[in-house]
Design a protein around this motif. Structure first.
Motif, PDB file in Angstrom:
ATOM      1  N   THR A  76      -3.444  -4.175   5.394  1.00 53.67           N
ATOM      2  CA  THR A  76      -3.934  -4.689   6.677  1.00 53.67           C
ATOM      3  C   THR A  76      -2.823  -4.728   7.712  1.00 53.67           C
ATOM      4  OG1 THR A  76      -3.492  -6.968   6.022  1.00 53.67           O
ATOM      5  CG2 THR A  76      -5.703  -6.140   5.582  1.00 53.67           C
ATOM      6  N   ASP A  77      -1.761  -3.989   7.500  1.00 52.16           N
ATOM      7  CA  ASP A  77      -0.622  -3.983   8.416  1.00 52.16           C
ATOM      8  C   ASP A  77      -1.085  -3.693   9.843  1.00 52.16           C
ATOM      9  OD1 ASP A  77       1.701  -3.584   9.841  1.00 52.16           O
ATOM     10  OD2 ASP A  77       2.576  -2.197   8.417  1.00 52.16           O
ATOM     11  N   MET A  78      -0.834  -4.627  10.744  1.00 52.06           N
ATOM     12  CA  MET A  78      -1.269  -4.483  12.133  1.00 52.06           C
ATOM     13  C   MET A  78      -0.673  -3.245  12.797  1.00 52.06           C
ATOM     14  SD  MET A  78      -1.165  -8.443  13.528  1.00 52.06           S
ATOM     15  CE  MET A  78       0.340  -8.095  14.339  1.00 52.06           C
ATOM     16  N   LEU A  79       0.445  -2.763  12.332  1.00 45.16           N
ATOM     17  CA  LEU A  79       1.113  -1.636  12.962  1.00 45.16           C
ATOM     18  C   LEU A  79       0.698  -0.284  12.384  1.00 45.16           C
ATOM     19  CD1 LEU A  79       4.685  -3.165  13.295  1.00 45.16           C
ATOM     20  CD2 LEU A  79       2.857  -3.094  14.998  1.00 45.16           C
ATOM     21  N   ALA A  80      -0.146  -0.321  11.366  1.00 46.36           N
ATOM     22  CA  ALA A  80      -0.597   0.936  10.774  1.00 46.36           C
ATOM     23  C   ALA A  80      -1.493   1.675  11.769  1.00 46.36           C
ATOM     24  CB  ALA A  80      -1.355   0.669   9.478  1.00 46.36           C
ATOM     25  N   PRO A  81      -1.478   2.997  11.737  1.00 47.27           N
ATOM     26  CA  PRO A  81      -2.361   3.772  12.623  1.00 47.27           C
ATOM     27  C   PRO A  81      -3.830   3.439  12.349  1.00 47.27           C
ATOM     28  CG  PRO A  81      -0.773   5.195  11.506  1.00 47.27           C
ATOM     29  CD  PRO A  81      -0.643   3.838  10.901  1.00 47.27           C
ATOM     30  N   GLU A  82      -4.648   3.549  13.375  1.00 46.87           N
ATOM     31  CA  GLU A  82      -6.072   3.211  13.255  1.00 46.87           C
ATOM     32  C   GLU A  82      -6.764   3.957  12.122  1.00 46.87           C
ATOM     33  OE1 GLU A  82      -8.021   0.845  14.705  1.00 46.87           O
ATOM     34  OE2 GLU A  82      -6.120   0.124  15.539  1.00 46.87           O
ATOM     35  N   ASP A  83      -6.450   5.259  11.950  1.00 47.25           N
ATOM     36  CA  ASP A  83      -7.102   6.015  10.891  1.00 47.25           C
ATOM     37  C   ASP A  83      -6.719   5.492   9.509  1.00 47.25           C
ATOM     38  OD1 ASP A  83      -4.515   7.041  11.368  1.00 47.25           O
ATOM     39  OD2 ASP A  83      -5.046   9.034  10.636  1.00 47.25           O
ATOM     40  N   ALA A  84      -5.477   5.034   9.363  1.00 42.69           N
ATOM     41  CA  ALA A  84      -5.062   4.440   8.085  1.00 42.69           C
ATOM     42  C   ALA A  84      -5.789   3.127   7.846  1.00 42.69           C
ATOM     43  CB  ALA A  84      -3.557   4.230   8.055  1.00 42.69           C
ATOM     44  N   LEU A  85      -5.855   2.288   8.872  1.00 48.58           N
ATOM     45  CA  LEU A  85      -6.565   1.011   8.730  1.00 48.58           C
ATOM     46  C   LEU A  85      -8.030   1.243   8.372  1.00 48.58           C
ATOM     47  CD1 LEU A  85      -5.045  -1.047  11.679  1.00 48.58           C
ATOM     48  CD2 LEU A  85      -4.657  -1.371   9.229  1.00 48.58           C
ATOM     49  N   ALA A  86      -8.640   2.232   9.001  1.00 54.09           N
ATOM     50  CA  ALA A  86     -10.041   2.542   8.692  1.00 54.09           C
ATOM     51  C   ALA A  86     -10.177   2.991   7.240  1.00 54.09           C
ATOM     52  CB  ALA A  86     -10.559   3.614   9.646  1.00 54.09           C
ATOM     53  N   ARG A  87      -9.268   3.815   6.768  1.00 56.03           N
ATOM     54  CA  ARG A  87      -9.309   4.273   5.373  1.00 56.03           C
ATOM     55  C   ARG A  87      -9.124   3.121   4.409  1.00 56.03           C
ATOM     56  NH1 ARG A  87      -8.417   6.415   0.867  1.00 56.03           N
ATOM     57  NH2 ARG A  87      -6.921   7.747  -0.065  1.00 56.03           N
ATOM     58  N   TYR A  88      -8.202   2.209   4.714  1.00 57.79           N
ATOM     59  CA  TYR A  88      -7.956   1.065   3.838  1.00 57.79           C
ATOM     60  C   TYR A  88      -9.195   0.196   3.671  1.00 57.79           C
ATOM     61  CZ  TYR A  88      -2.900   1.966   4.355  1.00 57.79           C
ATOM     62  OH  TYR A  88      -1.653   2.518   4.345  1.00 57.79           O
ATOM     63  N   LYS A  89     -10.102   0.231   4.649  1.00 57.32           N
ATOM     64  CA  LYS A  89     -11.301  -0.612   4.601  1.00 57.32           C
ATOM     65  C   LYS A  89     -12.445   0.020   3.812  1.00 57.32           C
ATOM     66  CE  LYS A  89     -10.267  -2.914   8.948  1.00 57.32           C
ATOM     67  NZ  LYS A  89     -10.643  -3.112  10.342  1.00 57.32           N
ATOM     68  N   THR A  90     -12.285   1.264   3.388  1.00 57.53           N
ATOM     69  CA  THR A  90     -13.378   1.934   2.676  1.00 57.53           C
ATOM     70  C   THR A  90     -13.452   1.493   1.217  1.00 57.53           C
ATOM     71  OG1 THR A  90     -12.060   3.848   1.974  1.00 57.53           O
ATOM     72  CG2 THR A  90     -13.141   3.986   4.168  1.00 57.53           C
ATOM     73  N   LYS A  91     -14.658   1.582   0.671  1.00 56.40           N
ATOM     74  CA  LYS A  91     -14.852   1.263  -0.744  1.00 56.40           C
ATOM     75  C   LYS A  91     -14.116   2.274  -1.632  1.00 56.40           C
ATOM     76  CE  LYS A  91     -19.187  -1.154  -0.247  1.00 56.40           C
ATOM     77  NZ  LYS A  91     -20.622  -1.205  -0.510  1.00 56.40           N
ATOM     78  N   ASP A  92     -14.070   3.540  -1.175  1.00 61.88           N
ATOM     79  CA  ASP A  92     -13.366   4.564  -1.954  1.00 61.88           C
ATOM     80  C   ASP A  92     -11.886   4.223  -2.094  1.00 61.88           C
ATOM     81  OD1 ASP A  92     -15.631   6.060  -2.376  1.00 61.88           O
ATOM     82  OD2 ASP A  92     -15.215   7.494  -0.769  1.00 61.88           O
ATOM     83  N   TYR A  93     -11.267   3.773  -1.001  1.00 60.91           N
ATOM     84  CA  TYR A  93      -9.848   3.420  -1.073  1.00 60.91           C
ATOM     85  C   TYR A  93      -9.652   2.197  -1.973  1.00 60.91           C
ATOM     86  CZ  TYR A  93      -5.087   2.220  -0.219  1.00 60.91           C
ATOM     87  OH  TYR A  93      -3.764   1.929  -0.433  1.00 60.91           O
ATOM     88  N   ALA A  94     -10.502   1.191  -1.821  1.00 62.59           N
ATOM     89  CA  ALA A  94     -10.386  -0.012  -2.656  1.00 62.59           C
ATOM     90  C   ALA A  94     -10.492   0.361  -4.130  1.00 62.59           C
ATOM     91  CB  ALA A  94     -11.461  -1.028  -2.274  1.00 62.59           C
ATOM     92  N   LYS A  95     -11.399   1.257  -4.448  1.00 64.60           N
ATOM     93  CA  LYS A  95     -11.550   1.694  -5.836  1.00 64.60           C
ATOM     94  C   LYS A  95     -10.310   2.469  -6.298  1.00 64.60           C
ATOM     95  CE  LYS A  95     -14.809   4.123  -8.861  1.00 64.60           C
ATOM     96  NZ  LYS A  95     -14.321   3.418  -9.990  1.00 64.60           N
ATOM     97  N   HIS A  96      -9.794   3.351  -5.452  1.00 65.81           N
ATOM     98  CA  HIS A  96      -8.592   4.111  -5.797  1.00 65.81           C
ATOM     99  C   HIS A  96      -7.394   3.176  -5.991  1.00 65.81           C
ATOM    100  CE1 HIS A  96      -6.080   7.666  -6.060  1.00 65.81           C
ATOM    101  NE2 HIS A  96      -5.261   7.143  -5.163  1.00 65.81           N
ATOM    102  N   LEU A  97      -7.257   2.189  -5.117  1.00 67.22           N
ATOM    103  CA  LEU A  97      -6.182   1.200  -5.242  1.00 67.22           C
ATOM    104  C   LEU A  97      -6.291   0.467  -6.569  1.00 67.22           C
ATOM    105  CD1 LEU A  97      -3.799  -0.361  -3.911  1.00 67.22           C
ATOM    106  CD2 LEU A  97      -5.515  -1.875  -2.904  1.00 67.22           C
ATOM    107  N   ALA A  98      -7.491  -0.034  -6.889  1.00 64.08           N
ATOM    108  CA  ALA A  98      -7.690  -0.821  -8.110  1.00 64.08           C
ATOM    109  C   ALA A  98      -7.627   0.017  -9.377  1.00 64.08           C
ATOM    110  CB  ALA A  98      -9.030  -1.551  -8.031  1.00 64.08           C
ATOM    111  N   ASP A  99      -8.178   1.229  -9.317  1.00 63.50           N
ATOM    112  CA  ASP A  99      -8.315   2.034 -10.537  1.00 63.50           C
ATOM    113  C   ASP A  99      -7.174   3.011 -10.783  1.00 63.50           C
ATOM    114  OD1 ASP A  99     -10.722   0.732 -10.812  1.00 63.50           O
ATOM    115  OD2 ASP A  99     -11.951   2.464 -10.254  1.00 63.50           O
ATOM    116  N   VAL A 100      -6.411   3.347  -9.728  1.00 60.87           N
ATOM    117  CA  VAL A 100      -5.378   4.368  -9.876  1.00 60.87           C
ATOM    118  C   VAL A 100      -3.997   3.855  -9.467  1.00 60.87           C
ATOM    119  CG1 VAL A 100      -4.636   6.685  -9.184  1.00 60.87           C
ATOM    120  CG2 VAL A 100      -7.077   6.209  -9.525  1.00 60.87           C
ATOM    121  N   ILE A 101      -3.863   3.385  -8.232  1.00 62.08           N
ATOM    122  CA  ILE A 101      -2.540   3.015  -7.719  1.00 62.08           C
ATOM    123  C   ILE A 101      -1.952   1.830  -8.474  1.00 62.08           C
ATOM    124  CG2 ILE A 101      -1.227   2.248  -5.705  1.00 62.08           C
ATOM    125  CD1 ILE A 101      -3.247   3.819  -3.960  1.00 62.08           C
ATOM    126  N   VAL A 102      -2.694   0.728  -8.551  1.00 60.01           N
ATOM    127  CA  VAL A 102      -2.187  -0.473  -9.218  1.00 60.01           C
ATOM    128  C   VAL A 102      -1.867  -0.204 -10.694  1.00 60.01           C
ATOM    129  CG1 VAL A 102      -2.831  -2.811  -9.969  1.00 60.01           C
ATOM    130  CG2 VAL A 102      -3.097  -2.149  -7.561  1.00 60.01           C
TER     131      VAL A 102
END
Length: 179
Positions: free
Chosen positions: A43-69
């Protein structure tokens, strides 16, 4: 959820430490597919809008939880890297990093938070040490200027203590939520 800038990994210093703390302790993370900083602060306020939008998607949340972490947890748990990093970080306590005015104690706390974020193994001795460090670190009641951002903000301190109390190896802690 709370106001941005109060929780762990929302202040400038926390983000900076998340980006280079492991490397500053002698581990080259450049070849890691995912790095600890990628597990925090989507949720970094300085992140580009497209990055912030991607971070809010269910696909990204799933990738974060299932792959990155899990990928970062596996790195920390392999050959007890997390435990070895905690030991090395403890040797830097009692000193100030004059490049960013951060204490060794706070760096150890941020390392502990990164380990908890991914659910990496932390031994009981290190968990107790992290609890003992909390009252030794500056705690500011709200947000602060970047040059004064050298420790906890009050909600971040509460989050960290709650994370210590609820810690379970293998169970990632989401610092995006105030609990």
């Amino acid at each position: 959820m709370g106001r941005w800038g109060y929780r762990l990994f929302e202040g400038d210093m926390d983000i900076d430490l998340a980006c280079d703390l492991v490397q500053s302790l002698g581990v080259n993370t450049k070849k890691w597919e995912y790095r600890p900083a990628q597990t925090v602060n989507q949720t970094d306020m300085l992140a580009p809008e497209d990055a912030l939008a991607r971070y809010k998607t269910k696909d990204y949340a799933k990738h974060l939880a299932d792959v990155i972490v899990p990928s970062v947890r596996a790195r920390f748990d392999k050959n007890n890297l997390g435990e070895r990093l905690m030991a090395k970080s403890r040797t830097k306590e009692g000193k100030i990093d004059w490049d960013n005015l951060t204490s060794g104690e706070y760096k150890t706390i941020i390392l502990g938070a990164l380990l908890m974020r991914v659910g990496a193994k932390i031994n009981e001795k290190d968990l107790q040490h992290l609890r003992d460090l909390v009252p030794q670190v500056v705690c500011i009641p709200g947000t602060t200027w970047a040059l004064e951002d050298t420790g906890f903000r009050s909600p971040g301190q509460s989050q960290f203590l709650a994370a210590l109390d609820a810690y379970e190896p293998g169970k990632p802690r989401n610092f995006q939520e105030l609990r």
